[in-house]
Design an enzyme around this catalytic site. Sequence first.
Site, PDB file in Angstrom:
ATOM      1  N   ASP A   1       1.220  -7.550 -14.846  1.00  0.00           N
ATOM      2  CA  ASP A   1       2.549  -8.095 -14.577  1.00  0.00           C
ATOM      3  C   ASP A   1       2.545  -8.728 -13.182  1.00  0.00           C
ATOM      4  OD1 ASP A   1       5.563  -7.874 -15.622  1.00  0.00           O
ATOM      5  OD2 ASP A   1       5.556  -7.648 -13.453  1.00  0.00           O
TER       6      ASP A   1
ATOM      7  N   ASP B   1       6.490 -21.585 -13.657  1.00  0.00           N
ATOM      8  CA  ASP B   1       5.576 -21.966 -14.728  1.00  0.00           C
ATOM      9  C   ASP B   1       4.179 -22.255 -14.191  1.00  0.00           C
ATOM     10  OD1 ASP B   1       7.663 -21.686 -16.437  1.00  0.00           O
ATOM     11  OD2 ASP B   1       8.053 -23.831 -16.690  1.00  0.00           O
TER      12      ASP B   1
ATOM     13  N   GLU C   1       6.409 -12.826 -17.509  1.00  0.00           N
ATOM     14  CA  GLU C   1       5.298 -12.813 -16.555  1.00  0.00           C
ATOM     15  C   GLU C   1       4.284 -11.730 -16.882  1.00  0.00           C
ATOM     16  OE1 GLU C   1       8.603 -10.260 -14.702  1.00  0.00           O
ATOM     17  OE2 GLU C   1       8.394 -11.975 -16.022  1.00  0.00           O
TER      18      GLU C   1
END
Length: 530
Positions: free
Chosen positions: A408, A425, A451
Amino acid sequence: MPISKGAEHKPKRKISLTLLLMALVTMVFLLTTTILLAGSYQSKKKSLMATTLNLNYSNADRMSKTLDSLFRSMRSSLIYDAYTISGMEAAQPEVIDEYLELMRNSSNYFNSIIRVDAEGKVLNNSPASLGMAGSQLISPPAQEALALQTPYLSAPYKGSTTGRMLIFMSEPLYNKHKQYLGLLGGTIYLHDVNILNMIFGSNVIDQTGSYYYIVSSEGHVLFHPDKERINLDISENVVVQQLMEGKSGEVQALNMRGVPMLAGYSAVPANGWGVVVVSPVSAIQKELLVHLRKTLSYTIIPFILLLLCVFVLAHRLAKPFVVLADLVNRIGKENVELPDLKPHWNREVDLLTKAVVIAWTDIQKQTNQLTQEAMTDLLTGLTNRRALDLSISQWIAARVPFSVIVLDVDKFKFVNDTYGHLAGDEVLRQVADVLTANIRPGDVCARYGGEEFVLLLPRTRPEDAYNVAERIRQTLEKSKVPLPMQVTSSQGIAHYPTNGRTREELLGKADEALYTAKHTGRNRTVIARE
């Protein structure tokens, strides 16, 4: 003077300043929190509904284009075969029977094919088990097509003998003198084995309650997860009425049972049908409650489709007609890899080989395109969640030991809020590049959502997986990003079968390890306890 008991008053309890201030601060905090949560709830609700509507419309539009392309391909195939058969006017019936059988098996477009003369007499049919040759045409749609003498596509209807839903597509036959010879027609059973049913027949309701259905130009249900609703007239539905007018779009509306739904719909130009992708509003409500409980701001629902493409090697050409017949019979019914069919000295075999190659290439190109879009995350190019879940299920079924790394990106919400979603992004794409550069052939790397990324390392112990995770973490920490900050990650590791024997248990243990890494300072890797 004595004091009566009624005149005696107990002293009132006094409130201290400390208690008063604490109560005031508590009240302000609760009020502020309530306002913020209410505002967040409404904002998230609008965002989720807009995203779901847009996603459903995109899916409906993609499916309608696929359906439109499929029917145009059917029409092109029928035009070509009608032209060919028109030139075979003097051929023996057996030759035309063989051609119809080849035509039916090579594309898997039609369940049956008939050739009818101008008076409505069936001259040839495929498969031969139909037994219609020599009989008079009685099907109303086929009679209408014969009378029109033009390309024809019927509305879906129930067969008089089978009771099954079908459509009839035909192409007129003319000789070189422009004399009307009859028609070449194909029957498509909507819920039988054919390429249309292969693509749209496996319709199920997913875990969020979302599903799609297809309606005819008259508003009758053609494909639906609830088989009891097939052929049901839902023309009074607001969305279906829009489709009957040839319109596409997205809307929140009630279905025929009064359930509020978020619908994306798209009309199919080739046949007047409509594709509707719907999600229940109740699913949004559940997600909003989860959002409030866990204070999550963003949730992204990935595109789900399944890649099942297995090629079976065909036997080397031994007896040309036998091998080609077997190959043509299997194309469209099973996954087949086209062998190297070299030119043959026999002209008829050579022409048949080329026809098989052309038909198979078109089908394979469409299948590969659809499956590739279904198994890939569009932003990062990595495997998506559905393909990842499939890999985990297959490995567990095969009892292959493997390690799971859940990664993460730390403080990703801060990146989005501060530098915008485009920068976020770009960070996700860079993380994907780092992951793919640090895994082996045979490892699986997927974007699980938002994410969060997941790596599957087959036949890898937790200690070795830890080394891989640390290498990734350090590489990411040192990588340069177009932001005035450092990108770090937290990672959790779990092992099958040590930490769990199901996908849910395994990912749950990896998530627990990830949360431990988050809560102990981030930018670190934690192995799940046994």
